[in-house]
Design a protein around this motif. Structure first.
Motif, PDB file in Angstrom:
ATOM      1  N   TYR A  72       0.230  10.083  11.191  1.00 22.98           N
ATOM      2  CA  TYR A  72       0.109   9.576   9.822  1.00 22.98           C
ATOM      3  C   TYR A  72      -0.719  10.546   8.970  1.00 22.98           C
ATOM      4  O   TYR A  72      -1.621  11.225   9.466  1.00 22.98           O
ATOM      5  CB  TYR A  72      -0.580   8.209   9.819  1.00 22.98           C
ATOM      6  N   LYS A  73      -0.399  10.547   7.690  1.00 25.62           N
ATOM      7  CA  LYS A  73      -1.177  11.300   6.705  1.00 25.62           C
ATOM      8  C   LYS A  73      -1.712  10.326   5.666  1.00 25.62           C
ATOM      9  O   LYS A  73      -1.082   9.312   5.372  1.00 25.62           O
ATOM     10  CB  LYS A  73      -0.300  12.350   6.030  1.00 25.62           C
ATOM     11  N   PRO A  74      -2.882  10.649   5.082  1.00 30.92           N
ATOM     12  CA  PRO A  74      -3.436   9.737   4.079  1.00 30.92           C
ATOM     13  C   PRO A  74      -2.635   9.769   2.778  1.00 30.92           C
ATOM     14  O   PRO A  74      -2.155  10.822   2.352  1.00 30.92           O
ATOM     15  CB  PRO A  74      -4.860  10.258   3.867  1.00 30.92           C
ATOM     16  N   THR A  86      -8.290   7.031  -0.595  1.00 28.01           N
ATOM     17  CA  THR A  86      -7.163   6.822   0.316  1.00 28.01           C
ATOM     18  C   THR A  86      -6.739   5.365   0.213  1.00 28.01           C
ATOM     19  O   THR A  86      -7.539   4.451   0.456  1.00 28.01           O
ATOM     20  CB  THR A  86      -7.562   7.149   1.764  1.00 28.01           C
ATOM     21  N   TYR A  89      -1.673   4.984   4.571  1.00 28.03           N
ATOM     22  CA  TYR A  89      -1.273   6.098   5.416  1.00 28.03           C
ATOM     23  C   TYR A  89       0.253   6.060   5.599  1.00 28.03           C
ATOM     24  O   TYR A  89       0.836   4.980   5.709  1.00 28.03           O
ATOM     25  CB  TYR A  89      -1.968   6.022   6.775  1.00 28.03           C
ATOM     26  N   ALA A  91       3.901   8.132   7.400  1.00 30.06           N
ATOM     27  CA  ALA A  91       4.409   9.034   8.441  1.00 30.06           C
ATOM     28  C   ALA A  91       5.931   8.971   8.426  1.00 30.06           C
ATOM     29  O   ALA A  91       6.538   8.048   7.862  1.00 30.06           O
ATOM     30  CB  ALA A  91       3.869   8.637   9.810  1.00 30.06           C
ATOM     31  N   TYR A 147       4.597   3.143   6.809  1.00 26.78           N
ATOM     32  CA  TYR A 147       3.453   3.016   5.902  1.00 26.78           C
ATOM     33  C   TYR A 147       2.508   1.977   6.494  1.00 26.78           C
ATOM     34  O   TYR A 147       2.949   0.930   6.991  1.00 26.78           O
ATOM     35  CB  TYR A 147       3.879   2.590   4.498  1.00 26.78           C
ATOM     36  N   ASN A 151      -4.919   4.151   9.681  1.00 26.72           N
ATOM     37  CA  ASN A 151      -4.302   5.262  10.379  1.00 26.72           C
ATOM     38  C   ASN A 151      -3.809   4.759  11.738  1.00 26.72           C
ATOM     39  O   ASN A 151      -4.584   4.640  12.683  1.00 26.72           O
ATOM     40  CB  ASN A 151      -5.284   6.418  10.563  1.00 26.72           C
ATOM     41  N   GLY A 153      -1.611   6.176  13.750  1.00 27.93           N
ATOM     42  CA  GLY A 153      -0.940   7.261  14.450  1.00 27.93           C
ATOM     43  C   GLY A 153      -1.250   7.281  15.936  1.00 27.93           C
ATOM     44  O   GLY A 153      -2.247   6.716  16.405  1.00 27.93           O
ATOM     45  N   TYR A 155      -2.562   8.473  19.471  1.00 28.32           N
ATOM     46  CA  TYR A 155      -3.750   9.223  19.875  1.00 28.32           C
ATOM     47  C   TYR A 155      -3.927   9.108  21.389  1.00 28.32           C
ATOM     48  O   TYR A 155      -3.286   8.274  22.039  1.00 28.32           O
ATOM     49  CB  TYR A 155      -4.998   8.706  19.149  1.00 28.32           C
TER      50      TYR A 155
END
Length: 199
Positions: A72-74, A86, A89, A91, A147, A151, A153, A155
């Motif tokens: 993910y990106k902010p 922000t 998030y 992706a 969306y 975050n 994402g 990990y």
């Protein structure tokens, strides 16, 4: 003479029989067909045959991905005071077999594994919590866009195991619906069994 007179009728009878036997021929026209006989009684039912071997579980025309790592990106905005906030998030994931035909006639399902492959805890998207946390997706040709309010994402934890991986399932339209089974598409284990998916 008397003996001859007694034998004469017998001789005439034999001569007549011989005449008819030799004058009959098998080369004549066939006679008319006889009437059809009545249908006979139904016979006893036979024993059932042995069943064939069980086939491999299939997935029909279903397309499914491996478990995917999503980054993910902010999603940021500039405030009037010059700071950057922000607000969420986002992706993307490539889905090369996600066609316009599937979008119009089929079905797209996405699942998230909160924990690891060794000890999965899976939910379907969109996902929401009372606290306001949400993860949702939008599908379009060959792409899934995610969306989230956090975050979410993929990990690695302190053991090196991956967490928060995603999987999509594409179900093309135009195939005969399976009967006598109601599937809960939010229950990943039920979907996995129903479609014969492999991890």
């Amino acid at each position: 003479m008397k003996r001859l007179m007694h034998s004469l009728p017998f001789l005439l009878l034999i001569a007549t029989a011989v005449f008819f036997t030799t004058s009959c021929s098998k080369d004549g026209d066939p006679g008319p067909a006889g009437q059809q006989g009545q249908k006979g009684d139904k016979g006893d039912k036979g024993d059932p045959g042995t069943g064939g071997p069980q086939g491999e579980p299939g997935t029909a025309n279903v397309i499914y991905s491996d478990w995917l790592d999503i980054v993910y990106k902010p999603d940021t905005v500039h405030t009037a005071g010059g700071t950057i906030d922000t607000i969420g998030y986002f992706a993307f994931a490539d889905a090369p077999k996600l066609t316009t035909d599937i979008l119009n006639k089929g079905e797209v399902k996405v699942y998230l594994n909160f924990t690891t492959a060794a000890d999965p805890t899976i939910t379907s998207l969109p996902y929401t919590e009372l606290s306001g946390v949400f993860i949702r997706y939008v599908a379009y040709k060959e792409t899934l866009e995610f969306y989230a309010s956090i975050n979410a994402g993929t990990y690695q934890d302190n053991t090196g195991a991956k967490r928060l991986q995603y999987r999509y399932i594409l179900i093309p339209g135009g195939t005969t619906a399976r009967k006598s089974t109601t599937i809960d598409w939010k229950d990943y284990q039920a979907v996995k069994t129903y479609l014969g998916l492999k991890d």
